[in-house]
Design an enzyme around this catalytic site. Structure first.
Site, mmCIF file in Angstrom:
data_model
loop_
_atom_site.group_PDB
_atom_site.id
_atom_site.type_symbol
_atom_site.label_atom_id
_atom_site.label_comp_id
_atom_site.label_asym_id
_atom_site.label_seq_id
_atom_site.Cartn_x
_atom_site.Cartn_y
_atom_site.Cartn_z
ATOM 1 N N SER A 124 -0.001 -31.241 -22.690
ATOM 2 C CA SER A 124 -0.881 -30.024 -22.842
ATOM 3 C C SER A 124 -1.479 -30.150 -24.060
ATOM 4 C CB SER A 124 0.163 -28.796 -23.053
ATOM 5 O OG SER A 124 -0.655 -27.928 -23.717
ATOM 6 N N TYR A 149 7.649 -24.151 -26.622
ATOM 7 C CA TYR A 149 7.065 -24.758 -25.625
ATOM 8 C C TYR A 149 6.140 -25.636 -26.117
ATOM 9 C CZ TYR A 149 3.575 -25.584 -22.033
ATOM 10 O OH TYR A 149 2.798 -26.085 -21.272
ATOM 11 N N LYS A 153 6.659 -30.233 -25.393
ATOM 12 C CA LYS A 153 5.848 -31.376 -25.143
ATOM 13 C C LYS A 153 5.711 -32.463 -25.953
ATOM 14 C CE LYS A 153 4.807 -28.895 -21.097
ATOM 15 N NZ LYS A 153 5.186 -29.566 -19.903
HETATM 16 N N1 LIG Z 1 -1.029 -24.039 -16.372
HETATM 17 C C1 LIG Z 1 -1.755 -24.353 -17.574
HETATM 18 O O1 LIG Z 1 -2.331 -23.863 -18.292
HETATM 19 C C2 LIG Z 1 -0.783 -25.900 -18.281
HETATM 20 C C3 LIG Z 1 -1.606 -26.263 -19.392
HETATM 21 C C4 LIG Z 1 -0.951 -27.332 -20.033
HETATM 22 C C5 LIG Z 1 0.406 -27.782 -19.508
HETATM 23 N N2 LIG Z 1 0.769 -27.315 -18.162
HETATM 24 C C6 LIG Z 1 2.001 -27.801 -17.792
HETATM 25 O O2 LIG Z 1 1.758 -28.288 -16.446
HETATM 26 C C7 LIG Z 1 2.969 -28.005 -15.458
HETATM 27 C C8 LIG Z 1 2.682 -27.408 -14.237
HETATM 28 O O3 LIG Z 1 2.421 -25.985 -14.878
HETATM 29 P P1 LIG Z 1 1.739 -24.798 -13.799
HETATM 30 O O4 LIG Z 1 0.729 -24.050 -14.396
HETATM 31 O O5 LIG Z 1 1.502 -25.511 -12.548
HETATM 32 O O6 LIG Z 1 3.097 -24.123 -13.946
HETATM 33 P P2 LIG Z 1 4.156 -23.362 -12.746
HETATM 34 O O7 LIG Z 1 4.969 -22.252 -13.380
HETATM 35 O O8 LIG Z 1 3.109 -22.579 -11.684
HETATM 36 O O9 LIG Z 1 4.680 -24.687 -12.138
HETATM 37 C C9 LIG Z 1 5.726 -25.193 -12.576
HETATM 38 C C10 LIG Z 1 6.939 -25.386 -11.382
HETATM 39 O O10 LIG Z 1 8.066 -25.931 -11.947
HETATM 40 C C11 LIG Z 1 9.112 -25.266 -11.276
HETATM 41 N N3 LIG Z 1 10.400 -25.406 -12.140
HETATM 42 C C12 LIG Z 1 10.592 -24.774 -13.180
HETATM 43 N N4 LIG Z 1 11.611 -25.085 -14.086
HETATM 44 C C13 LIG Z 1 12.382 -25.934 -12.878
HETATM 45 C C14 LIG Z 1 13.311 -26.564 -12.988
HETATM 46 N N5 LIG Z 1 14.400 -26.308 -13.911
HETATM 47 N N6 LIG Z 1 13.927 -27.470 -11.952
HETATM 48 C C15 LIG Z 1 12.873 -27.658 -10.917
HETATM 49 N N7 LIG Z 1 11.761 -26.891 -11.036
HETATM 50 C C16 LIG Z 1 11.415 -26.173 -12.157
HETATM 51 C C17 LIG Z 1 8.606 -23.834 -10.884
HETATM 52 O O11 LIG Z 1 9.591 -23.254 -10.117
HETATM 53 C C18 LIG Z 1 7.365 -24.010 -10.755
HETATM 54 O O12 LIG Z 1 7.070 -24.243 -9.313
HETATM 55 C C19 LIG Z 1 4.148 -27.697 -16.519
HETATM 56 O O13 LIG Z 1 4.955 -28.530 -17.247
HETATM 57 C C20 LIG Z 1 3.174 -26.956 -17.597
HETATM 58 O O14 LIG Z 1 4.050 -26.991 -18.919
HETATM 59 C C21 LIG Z 1 0.405 -26.223 -17.776
#
Ligand SMILES: NC(=O)c1ccc[n+]([C@@H]2O[C@H](COP(=O)([O-])OP(=O)(O)OC[C@H]3O[C@@H](n4cnc5c(N)ncnc54)[C@H](O)[C@@H]3O)[C@@H](O)[C@H]2O)c1
Length: 340
Positions: A124, A149, A153
């Site tokens: 991120s 958080y 990362k």
């Molecule tokens: N959306 C954003 O703005 C953003 C920005 C930067 C980084 N990220 C990173 O991208 C990744 C995906 O983000 P997203 O927006 O799709 O989030 P999201 O919450 O929609 O997807 C994350 C998925 O991981 C699953 N999950 C959570 N804990 C788990 C566990 N212990 N075991 C198995 N599955 C688990 C959740 O059920 C979900 O389906 C994450 O690592 C997030 O930190 C997201």
């Protein structure tokens, strides 16, 4: 090639599945569904006309991960699974470190045992912390993000740097996302936050669809052109394509052993008021908003330098701001209550 996608039922994961399946990759999804629905996976199958394998499980469950690698012949892993609410992470730091850091360690250990050596990590822009100036460039020192958080990362990026050092076959990419918004143009999948959205665009679309009253804009006195926060918003399908570019790049390198970080953003900053105006123009929906106090932890402005991803991965964010708005609105208006 078979790709294991942890967190594949989530927002970015489900869009990435569409790209992978469309391009002929086999996928195995591993997700505990804590922040997602199995319906997203069925919709991915509907969009692509392809089947995927789904295993429900937790990334902190080492035994289940070993079984997973024993059952499927995995070539590469994309690791999305994490908890992602910055504010909540300050209330639940241990839970965030357990899922995001310990979960990543369990996965990396299971990969090592199974001899799987290609890893793409969801990092991120928060890893740049609070002192680096924009645009953020990959050569900058990692910062010290104030939230658990953001710290999680940074920790996993550091773990990867050490892991590649001791395993000459292991290679990894950290993709540093900026602000993904929008949805697949079919309107069948999109962002479906649990409860009150933390991010701007899902809040805007929920106001437009009538699920929420009005939008609070946090802070109108930042040192930016119109006083509101500036971020680098990119279409989630562009972001999804970045993962395929990363997987392909790892597979193409014959002697590469190491970890590379790439910013995935547009390179342009857009303010909150510009996002509201762009949403209204693209969808003809009026958004009621009021400017309120700043929210703790928000930085005034940051955006990416995305030249490295362009040069090395041949990846660019191509979709326009109005496409992001139209696609987000199509998803929300067709699914006012998300997947539920
Ligand atoms: N959306 C954003 O703005 C953003 C920005 C930067 C980084 N990220 C990173 O991208 C990744 C995906 O983000 P997203 O927006 O799709 O989030 P999201 O919450 O929609 O997807 C994350 C998925 O991981 C699953 N999950 C959570 N804990 C788990 C566990 N212990 N075991 C198995 N599955 C688990 C959740 O059920 C979900 O389906 C994450 O690592 C997030 O930190 C997201």
């Amino acid at each position: 090639m078979t790709v294991l996608v942890t967190g594949g039922a989530g927002y970015i994961g489900s869009h990435t599945l569409v790209c992978l399946l469309d391009l002929g990759y086999e996928v195995v999804v591993y997700d505990n569904l804590v922040n997602s629905s199995v319906k997203a996976l069925r919709r991915v199958e509907e969009i692509t006309g392809k089947n995927l394998e789904f295993v429900e499980g937790d990334v902190t469950d080492s035994g289940a991960l070993d079984d997973l690698f024993a059952k499927y012949s995995i070539d590469a892993v994309i690791h999305f699974a994490a908890l992602k609410a910055v504010g909540e992470s300050s209330q639940l730091p241990l839970q965030y470190y357990e899922t995001n850091v310990y979960g990543s360690l369990c996965l990396l250990n299971a990969m090592k045992k199974a001899g799987v050596n290609h890893f793409v990590y969801s990092s991120s822009a928060t890893v740049y912390g609070e002192v680096n100036p924009s645009p953020y460039v990959e050569t900058m020192e990692l910062g010290s993000p104030s939230s658990p958080y953001g710290a999680s990362k940074v920790m996993v990026e550091r773990i990867l740097a050490d892991a590649v050092r001791v395993n000459p076959k292991f290679r990894a990419i950290s993709l540093r996302y900026f602000n993904p918004i929008g949805a697949h143009p079919s309107g069948l999948i999109g962002e479906d936050p649990l409860g009150v959205p933390n991010n701007l665009l899902p809040f805007i679309t929920q106001v437009a669809v009538g699920v929420r009253g009005n939008l609070s804009v946090f802070g109108g006195d930042y040192p930016t052109a119109d006083g509101t926060c500036v971020r680098d918003y990119l279409h989630v399908m562009d972001l999804a394509e970045g993962h395929v570019a990363a997987i392909d790049w790892l597979a193409e390198q014959s002697n590469f052993n190491g970890v590379e970080a790439f910013n995935l953003g547009t390179g342009t900053g857009v303010s909150v008021l510009e996002i509201i105006a762009s949403f209204e123009a693209a969808t003809c929906q009026k958004i009621n908003f009021e400017i309120v106090e700043r929210r703790a932890g928000d930085l005034p402005a940051f955006w990416a330098n995305a030249e490295k991803a362009d040069k090395v991965l041949n990846w660019q964010a191509k979709r326009s701001l109005s496409e992001m708005m139209e696609d987000a609105w199509r998803w929300q208006s067709k699914n006012p209550n998300g997947f539920s």
